[in-house]
Design a protein around this motif. Structure first.
Motif, mmCIF file in Angstrom:
data_model
loop_
_atom_site.group_PDB
_atom_site.id
_atom_site.type_symbol
_atom_site.label_atom_id
_atom_site.label_comp_id
_atom_site.label_asym_id
_atom_site.label_seq_id
_atom_site.Cartn_x
_atom_site.Cartn_y
_atom_site.Cartn_z
ATOM 1 N N PHE A 1 1.661 7.190 -14.133
ATOM 2 C CA PHE A 1 1.201 8.029 -13.438
ATOM 3 C C PHE A 1 -0.404 7.203 -12.705
ATOM 4 O O PHE A 1 -0.611 6.926 -11.524
ATOM 5 N N GLU A 2 -1.096 6.889 -13.816
ATOM 6 C CA GLU A 2 -2.294 6.032 -13.592
ATOM 7 C C GLU A 2 -2.279 4.909 -12.850
ATOM 8 O O GLU A 2 -2.937 4.457 -12.052
ATOM 9 N N ARG A 3 -1.123 4.143 -13.284
ATOM 10 C CA ARG A 3 -0.921 2.932 -12.846
ATOM 11 C C ARG A 3 -0.389 2.899 -11.295
ATOM 12 O O ARG A 3 -1.115 2.213 -10.503
ATOM 13 N N ILE A 4 0.353 4.063 -10.781
ATOM 14 C CA ILE A 4 0.573 4.208 -9.504
ATOM 15 C C ILE A 4 -0.614 4.709 -8.604
ATOM 16 O O ILE A 4 -1.019 4.004 -7.736
ATOM 17 N N LEU A 5 -1.418 5.533 -9.355
ATOM 18 C CA LEU A 5 -2.688 5.925 -8.595
ATOM 19 C C LEU A 5 -3.405 4.953 -8.385
ATOM 20 O O LEU A 5 -3.992 4.870 -7.236
ATOM 21 N N ALA A 6 -3.782 4.060 -9.061
ATOM 22 C CA ALA A 6 -4.655 2.888 -8.964
ATOM 23 C C ALA A 6 -4.081 1.780 -8.086
ATOM 24 O O ALA A 6 -4.889 0.856 -7.973
ATOM 25 N N SER A 7 -2.968 1.831 -7.831
ATOM 26 C CA SER A 7 -2.322 0.466 -7.104
ATOM 27 C C SER A 7 -2.942 0.820 -5.751
ATOM 28 O O SER A 7 -3.352 1.738 -5.212
ATOM 29 N N ASP A 8 -2.747 -0.614 -5.145
ATOM 30 C CA ASP A 8 -3.232 -0.556 -3.742
ATOM 31 C C ASP A 8 -1.843 -0.456 -2.730
ATOM 32 O O ASP A 8 -2.026 -0.900 -1.536
ATOM 33 N N ARG A 9 -0.720 0.164 -3.089
ATOM 34 C CA ARG A 9 0.407 0.437 -2.423
ATOM 35 C C ARG A 9 0.274 1.390 -1.456
ATOM 36 O O ARG A 9 -0.867 2.138 -1.423
ATOM 37 N N THR A 10 0.881 1.223 -0.304
ATOM 38 C CA THR A 10 0.975 2.533 0.785
ATOM 39 C C THR A 10 1.324 3.765 0.019
ATOM 40 O O THR A 10 1.970 3.854 -0.621
ATOM 41 N N PRO A 11 1.057 4.854 0.765
ATOM 42 C CA PRO A 11 1.309 6.365 0.149
ATOM 43 C C PRO A 11 2.895 6.451 0.065
ATOM 44 O O PRO A 11 3.387 6.763 -0.912
ATOM 45 N N ILE A 12 3.669 5.964 1.061
ATOM 46 C CA ILE A 12 5.024 6.116 1.029
ATOM 47 C C ILE A 12 5.731 5.047 -0.193
ATOM 48 O O ILE A 12 6.508 5.745 -1.206
ATOM 49 N N GLU A 13 5.028 3.853 -0.590
ATOM 50 C CA GLU A 13 5.395 3.145 -1.737
ATOM 51 C C GLU A 13 4.915 3.937 -2.834
ATOM 52 O O GLU A 13 5.905 3.699 -4.118
ATOM 53 N N LYS A 14 3.743 4.561 -2.893
ATOM 54 C CA LYS A 14 3.431 5.244 -4.277
ATOM 55 C C LYS A 14 4.657 6.357 -4.540
ATOM 56 O O LYS A 14 4.851 6.792 -5.578
ATOM 57 N N LEU A 15 4.882 7.028 -3.421
ATOM 58 C CA LEU A 15 5.987 8.254 -3.528
ATOM 59 C C LEU A 15 7.167 7.645 -4.067
ATOM 60 O O LEU A 15 7.692 8.267 -4.936
#
Length: 209
Positions: free
Chosen positions: A85-99
């Motif tokens: 979760f922390e890795r995804i949260l800190a990434s610079d991906r778009t909201p859709i990519e994070k979802l």
């Protein structure tokens, strides 16, 4: 060197530590399996000790109480989910990519760790109120993140404007968190395939395209 004292690099103390760590992990693994199979309330420390060939008193060499055992098992699962979760949260991906990544990863993780995920989603209520709050607070962080990603994706035109972000968040976690109830490792879909399928169902339902 003083007689009777081991040298700093003496392997004997290290071997003892490794044995203790291994034995303690066996206690945790056995407790997790028995809590999963019998339920937390129906399992005693004496049952756990008997399963391991230990006297009841010997179990307490490795843990302080049955409550501590459950909390540590739940926390192990908790720590794994926090890592991705922390890795995804800190990434610079778009909201859709994070979802996409969160739904895929969390679904597969739940399905791959059925024993601990089941305890995480059910037996956590047997913890004392302070420890329950630790679990609730972490879940709330996940929910807030997903809701914010949906709102950001709406603002970018990637999610339907008539979508209720809060309701969609509850739907996503309701679906993902139900996996432990029915997934079987020998079923026709792998954990990863289920994660990918869930992701496509969610995103296709939210998408404006």
């Amino acid at each position: 060197m003083t007689a009777g004292h081991a040298a700093p690099d003496d392997p004997a103390p290290q071997r003892r530590k490794r044995r203790q760590f291994t034995r303690r992990q066996q206690v945790l693994d056995t407790a997790a399996r028995m809590f999963f199979e019998r339920g937390y309330e129906a399992t005693t420390t004496q049952d756990i000790g008997a399963e391991l060939g230990l006297l009841k008193g010997s179990v307490y060499y490795y843990i302080s109480s049955k409550q501590d055992l459950l909390f540590e098992i739940v926390q192990e699962y908790h720590q794994d989910t926090r890592a991705y979760f922390e890795r995804i949260l800190a990434s610079d991906r778009t909201p859709i990519e994070k979802l996409r990544e969160l739904i895929t990863t969390e679904t597969a993780h739940t399905a791959t760790n059925l024993t601990r995920s089941s305890l995480f989603y059910t037996e956590w209520r047997s913890l004392d109120p302070d420890r329950q709050q630790t679990i609730i607070a972490e879940r709330a962080r996940h929910e807030r993140a997903v809701e914010s990603w949906i709102r950001e994706a709406q603002a970018a035109g990637d999610v339907r404007p008539d979508t209720d972000p809060r309701l969609a968040t509850f739907a996503i976690f309701g679906m993902v968190n139900s996996v432990y109830r029915w997934f079987r490792p020998d079923g026709r879909r792998t954990a990863e395939e289920v994660g990918a399928e869930f992701t496509e169902l969610v995103l296709s339902g939210l998408s404006t395209r």
